[in-house]
Motif scaffolding. Sequence first.
Motif, PDB file in Angstrom:
ATOM      1  N   ARG A 148       8.547  13.920 -36.313  1.00  0.00           N
ATOM      2  CA  ARG A 148       7.312  13.874 -36.151  1.00  0.00           C
ATOM      3  C   ARG A 148       6.342  13.597 -37.223  1.00  0.00           C
ATOM      4  O   ARG A 148       5.404  12.790 -37.179  1.00  0.00           O
TER       5      ARG A 148
ATOM      6  N   SER B 134      15.031  18.057 -39.150  1.00  0.00           N
ATOM      7  CA  SER B 134      14.742  18.591 -37.694  1.00  0.00           C
ATOM      8  C   SER B 134      13.753  17.666 -37.077  1.00  0.00           C
ATOM      9  O   SER B 134      12.934  16.628 -37.523  1.00  0.00           O
ATOM     10  N   GLN B 135      13.502  18.060 -35.753  1.00  0.00           N
ATOM     11  CA  GLN B 135      12.494  17.171 -34.708  1.00  0.00           C
ATOM     12  C   GLN B 135      11.168  17.255 -35.281  1.00  0.00           C
ATOM     13  O   GLN B 135      10.349  16.352 -35.315  1.00  0.00           O
ATOM     14  N   ASP B 136      10.601  18.478 -35.858  1.00  0.00           N
ATOM     15  CA  ASP B 136       9.496  18.627 -36.448  1.00  0.00           C
ATOM     16  C   ASP B 136       9.136  17.443 -37.636  1.00  0.00           C
ATOM     17  O   ASP B 136       8.054  17.016 -37.771  1.00  0.00           O
ATOM     18  N   ARG B 137      10.318  17.515 -38.397  1.00  0.00           N
ATOM     19  CA  ARG B 137      10.126  16.823 -39.588  1.00  0.00           C
ATOM     20  C   ARG B 137      10.131  15.285 -39.043  1.00  0.00           C
ATOM     21  O   ARG B 137       9.382  14.484 -39.843  1.00  0.00           O
TER      22      ARG B 137
END
Length: 280
Positions: free
Chosen positions: A275, A270-273
């Motif tokens: 970052r 995901s985008q969180d991962r």
Amino acid sequence: MDSVRNSMSRIRGRSPRCLFTGALTGLLLYVSGPQAVSDPTGGPLERGNAYMGIGVLAHDGTSGTPPPVSRATQTEGVDVASHQGDVDWRKLWDGGTRWAYTKATEGTYYTNPYFAQQYDGSYDVGMVRGSYHFATPDTAGGAAQADYFVDHGGGWSKDGKTLPGVLDIEWNPYGDSCYGKSASGMVGWIRDFLGRYKSRTGRDAVIYTATSWWSECTGDYAGFGAVNPLWVARYASTVGTLPAGWSVYTMWQYTSTGPQVGDHDRFNGSQDRLRAFADG
């Protein structure tokens, strides 16, 4: 267009004998094997004009259409080099692209003239971004090329928006696929690059490669997978078999015919991962 103008400027003023000799040399380079890549003028590719995935279509081809990206498990990205020129980053962002890699250097002789617009521009619209080095193991040692990369845009900072540098190690567009090196010689060269990059930046570099090249040119060496993240190139409906040493991929270059910019990629998370990966 720059390469075409440069070629024409070199031609003007040459004698017929020089032109013949140059044409013969170019022909010999071009027909030396299927590894040689031609530029848009039909001649041998000029040093500096290589880019990530330059040999994938020629050697591995393409098959199938990748499944739609699920933003819960994958994050869309793009990679660019000088042949893309100034990039419309806002359009890419609006189309769902959330990360980008820009070619910074090649060998110890080339820096991307569009680097600032591409590297800073992606950052300015909100993307997580990084830079890559196109390796030419036949021109200089691994440590020397790592130094050149770090000194010309390949650094890393712990800001959550800068991705670790990438070693783009793939088919040689200027000649022999494995750059004239044995499997053990290639492994040693890669090890020297990775070691110097880690000592300079504190991060382990990502390795970009294709499974077929890795098998041919490193002899299926499996010693980097435990430390260095993998960016695998395969233009198909699935990522396929990974190079020796890796059980998972971090990034996948899945096409050279994407929207706006051809080379599109997926981060395996995901985008969180994404970052969190950038932050180290």
